[in-house]
Design a protein around this motif. Sequence first.
Motif: not given
Length: 444
Positions: A403-404, A155-156, A406-407, A410-415
Amino acid sequence: MTTAGIDAVEIRTGNLKLDLAETFAPVKDEDPAKYTKGLGLHASSFPDAYEDIVTMGANAAKRLMDRKGLTPEDIGRIDVATESAFDHSKPVSTYIAGCLEDVFEDDFHHANKGERKFACLAGTQAIDDAVNWVTSGKNRGRAALVIATDTALYERGDSGEATQGAGAVAMLIDEDPDLTVVEPLQGFGSADETDFLKPNQQFPSVDGKRSMQVYLARMREALRDLEEQRDLHPDDFAVVPFHIPFPGMVRKGAALGYRHISRGTDVEDALAEEIGPQPRPDDFEDDEAFRDALSEYTDDLTETDRYQEWYDLTVEPTLGISRYVGNWYTGSVHLARAAALRDARENGRDLDEQQMLVCSYGSGAQAEVHIETVQPGWEEEIAQLNVEEQLRERYDLSFTEYEQIHDVHNYDESTDIDAFTTPEEEFVFDGWGRMGERKYTYVE
């Protein structure tokens, strides 16, 4: 008696790079030396938007099979070790086999496939399983693919963020191997620990101080277990690869290992003239006093010329790749082995029939120490690695781009962002199927 071990190895890094000194440290307002000297890390390897544990594992396996002239008919077992799996039922090995079937004319329908999990130790456990399968005769003349693949992201803002990494190591396990024979002797140290875990979450929960203590305690137990089967001496081993959460941790593990296997040998006798004999529990009134004395002895030990020469020859060369890619979890100790062999070849060091003491570890927690014998012909095999080329060609991320990406992973992010690199002659993630499965294709 049938001998078995690692016949070939391939490494696949993520296509992106985060420079810790030039990019990460300034944003964190930290001294770059905290990372380059303290942790022993210069850069981390990251997957691009179209990369994940499947693509990296499949790309490593394809290159290995291509250069060894193998077809799916030659493979009777595919084991994937990972702690980054995205499905609780369908193993990553089936995804990787599916990728490979798209580029080879045959299929793996008669190969046994599985997924191994025990934190960072799983890659070594998968090798153990494959070696046992080969030596038992159940392989029917076929080889096994063992693939250690992970995206070791935190986690960041987490204290472990600087140790991140992503990549895969593919290994061919076969009879009469060209690289190393995995000897039958093993030592284990295992206990129920909560030093590092992911309870239904992607990013780990880590007790950093506890994790370091557990690493060393389990490694000590594994060495003791191995010593019950044969005598150990520091000069027995030409290479000592450790699991590398970060290179700074290996310095602690190496000092413990050297101290332990030199106890009661001529090495301890020689060192006693300089720093005194090793402390023994019976010489102290309580455990705390003993441990304080042992810690002081270990500090003195690492300052001796004898220890430093041993470390520079047997351990330091194992860190040459990890310093620039970070922690690869299940692939970490296997990167260390490859790095040491690569360094030996480059420096003209003869390792034929020399032994390695391979020290693997997985949080939760278990250490395994086993012996491998380097085989004549290892130089030709290790010369096939193209890891230097991969490291040079990585895209250098800015902190905002880091940061982009990483998102993205990240399974919890929708990027949704454009990839930073253009895929070429590699497997790529290609969207989602009707049941939420991940889909892949090969880009020419």
